[in-house]
Design an enzyme around this catalytic site. Structure first.
Site, PDB file in Angstrom:
ATOM      1  N   PRO A   1       0.797  -1.229   0.000  1.00 16.66           N
ATOM      2  CA  PRO A   1       0.000   0.000   0.000  1.00 16.66           C
ATOM      3  C   PRO A   1       0.830   1.279   0.000  1.00 16.66           C
ATOM      4  O   PRO A   1       0.462   2.262  -0.639  1.00 16.66           O
ATOM      5  CB  PRO A   1      -0.830  -0.123   1.284  1.00 16.66           C
ATOM      6  CG  PRO A   1      -0.972  -1.603   1.502  1.00 16.66           C
ATOM      7  CD  PRO A   1       0.328  -2.186   1.028  1.00 16.66           C
TER       8      PRO A   1
ATOM      9  N   SER B   1       6.441   1.342  -6.914  1.00 15.75           N
ATOM     10  CA  SER B   1       7.694   1.191  -7.643  1.00 15.75           C
ATOM     11  C   SER B   1       8.911   1.228  -6.723  1.00 15.75           C
ATOM     12  O   SER B   1       9.995   0.800  -7.106  1.00 15.75           O
ATOM     13  CB  SER B   1       7.812   2.300  -8.693  1.00 15.75           C
ATOM     14  OG  SER B   1       6.783   2.188  -9.648  1.00 15.75           O
TER      15      SER B   1
ATOM     16  N   GLN C   1      -6.500  13.882 -45.648  1.00 15.90           N
ATOM     17  CA  GLN C   1      -5.058  13.956 -45.374  1.00 15.90           C
ATOM     18  C   GLN C   1      -4.753  13.980 -43.882  1.00 15.90           C
ATOM     19  O   GLN C   1      -3.807  13.327 -43.417  1.00 15.90           O
ATOM     20  CB  GLN C   1      -4.464  15.195 -46.039  1.00 15.90           C
ATOM     21  CG  GLN C   1      -2.944  15.256 -45.928  1.00 15.90           C
ATOM     22  CD  GLN C   1      -2.357  16.495 -46.576  1.00 15.90           C
ATOM     23  OE1 GLN C   1      -2.600  17.609 -46.106  1.00 15.90           O
ATOM     24  NE2 GLN C   1      -1.612  16.311 -47.657  1.00 15.90           N
TER      25      GLN C   1
ATOM     26  N   GLU D   1       4.522  -2.878 -13.465  1.00 15.65           N
ATOM     27  CA  GLU D   1       5.925  -3.286 -13.616  1.00 15.65           C
ATOM     28  C   GLU D   1       6.883  -2.100 -13.545  1.00 15.65           C
ATOM     29  O   GLU D   1       7.879  -2.044 -14.255  1.00 15.65           O
ATOM     30  CB  GLU D   1       6.126  -4.048 -14.940  1.00 15.65           C
ATOM     31  CG  GLU D   1       5.234  -5.254 -15.130  1.00 15.65           C
ATOM     32  CD  GLU D   1       5.550  -6.379 -14.168  1.00 15.65           C
ATOM     33  OE1 GLU D   1       6.690  -6.420 -13.661  1.00 15.65           O
ATOM     34  OE2 GLU D   1       4.661  -7.195 -13.924  1.00 15.65           O
TER      35      GLU D   1
ATOM     36  N   THR E   1       6.288   2.230 -12.806  1.00 15.22           N
ATOM     37  CA  THR E   1       5.671   3.308 -13.578  1.00 15.22           C
ATOM     38  C   THR E   1       6.675   3.901 -14.572  1.00 15.22           C
ATOM     39  O   THR E   1       7.893   3.762 -14.407  1.00 15.22           O
ATOM     40  CB  THR E   1       5.183   4.436 -12.655  1.00 15.22           C
ATOM     41  OG1 THR E   1       6.336   5.055 -12.035  1.00 15.22           O
ATOM     42  CG2 THR E   1       4.246   3.923 -11.586  1.00 15.22           C
TER      43      THR E   1
END
Length: 386
Positions: A126, A130, A279, A366, A368
């Site tokens: 919590p 990372s 375009q 995995e 940030t």
């Protein structure tokens, strides 16, 4: 370093592309809507022997991260969740291969390669996502091994995994810190509780759950790598080697979004012309294709580095670049795809919203993309002063 898909890898690409289109694509929307684990897709991957792809040849694999990336990309083009089934099987594999004893490898790797075992990796807590070094879960040494206490969140595959690799701060018998290790925690371990699965924005078919440890015992033979700081390097190296595979999912998302968009704008008409004739639209498609191909080349090159045995500081920035760039591209491409769909892009009737939601997930999981940028900058500038 150069790379080129060899004949075996091209054959894998052709096989997975065909299977994805013929057997997976029709299930993708339902898996996303129901958020139910796609056991039928797991059995399909198992029957095809695809779980073994990145494993060494002695476990029935190709020994190729590049082959694994090709497979994940092709499934990601039509169904993120099916590709995810491969990824969650391979993340714990990297850590076991890097830091496991021979007995641990023999106990777990054949089952992971065949699909007879399912694994998970649990780092996030919590208060620390990372920042793996900030975890608070502890593994205190006992006469028989260790006891784990603490809580984890966002553990993908947790409620169906046969074992989970859990990161914990190792302590001696007196509670003195020793460093961080990964521990093999078997399903049904006393003191382990798997919480309710999260209701996620994307990646909905593969569950993510919190974990709670209350004096959960594990044996000394459940620790990966040397006790303490060296064990932490095992976890980090596993993340480095798995990041190209995570990035390949992003390439698959981007390519799939392009596939759907090209089909739609060719059929949709406005002001007497196909939308694909304007375009401004053509330039958007050109950018989407160009960015996706750039991401693909970066991911494949990084995978080739893993296959060549590059590790540590030489691999880390490239792994971070591939994950960060590919997932940012996936988000940009998916956003432009929704724009080109117009009002249909925000309707659940069309699948493009699924690609948009899944792309956002890959920017976060995995590590940030902000953390990836820190790794890249650190490889050039060194660590920031505190």
């Amino acid at each position: 370093m150069s790379y080129q898909l060899n004949e075996d890898q091209k054959n894998i690409q052709d096989l997975v592309r065909r299977v994805a289109r013929e057997k997976v694509a029709s299930r993708a929307d339902e898996i996303d809507r129901s958020a139910e684990y796609p056991q039928d897709m797991f059995e399909l991957l198992k029957d095809l022997g695809l779980f073994a792809l990145p494993f060494p040849t002695e476990y029935g694999g190709t020994g190729s991260t590049l082959a694994a990336c090709v497979a994940v990309e092709e499934f990601g083009r039509v169904c993120y969740n099916t590709g995810y089934l491969l990824v969650v099987q391979w993340t714990p594999f990297g850590a076991i291969l890097a830091g496991g004893t021979e007995a641990q490898k023999q106990r777990l790797l054949p089952g992971l390669a065949s699909g007879e075992l399912r694994g998970a990796l649990s780092l996030t807590e919590p208060q620390s996502g990372s920042d793996v070094s900030g975890i608070k879960t502890t593994a205190r040494r006992t006469a028989d091994g260790y006891v784990l206490n603490g809580a984890k969140i966002w553990c993908t595959n947790a409620d169906i995994a046969d074992f989970i690799l859990v990161a914990a701060k190792t302590q001696d018998e007196h509670g003195e810190p020793l460093g961080i290790n990964l521990f093999i925690v078997e399903r049904g371990t006393p003191g382990l509780t798997v919480g309710r699965k999260e209701d996620k924005m994307g990646a909905r078919g593969v569950p993510s759950c919190p974990l709670f440890f209350d004096n959960a015992p594990v044996g000394a033979d459940s620790r990966l790598g040397p006790e303490g700081g060296e064990g932490f390097k095992v976890a980090m190296e596993a993340l480095n080697t798995s990041r190209p595979i995570v990035a390949a999912r992003a390439v698959g998302i981007a390519q799939g979004a392009i596939d759907h968009t090209v089909k739609y704008i060719r059929e949709r008409r406005a002001f007497g012309h196909a939308i694909s004739d304007f375009q401004g639209v053509r330039w958007m498609i050109a950018d989407m294709v160009m960015q996706t191909e750039a991401a693909r080349q970066l991911v494949y090159r990084t995978a080739a580095m893993v296959d060549a045995g590059v590790t540590g500081k030489a691999l880390a920035p490239m792994a971070a670049m591939s994950k960060c760039f590919a997932s940012d591209v996936a988000m940009k491409v998916a956003t432009d795809a929704v724009q080109l769909f117009g009002a249909a892009g925000v309707s659940a009737e069309y699948p493009i919203g699924r690609y948009f939601r899944d792309a956002k997930v890959v920017q976060i999981i995995e590590g940030t993309n902000q953390v990836q940028r820190n790794i890249i900058a650190g490889s050039v500038l060194g660590k920031a002063t505190k």
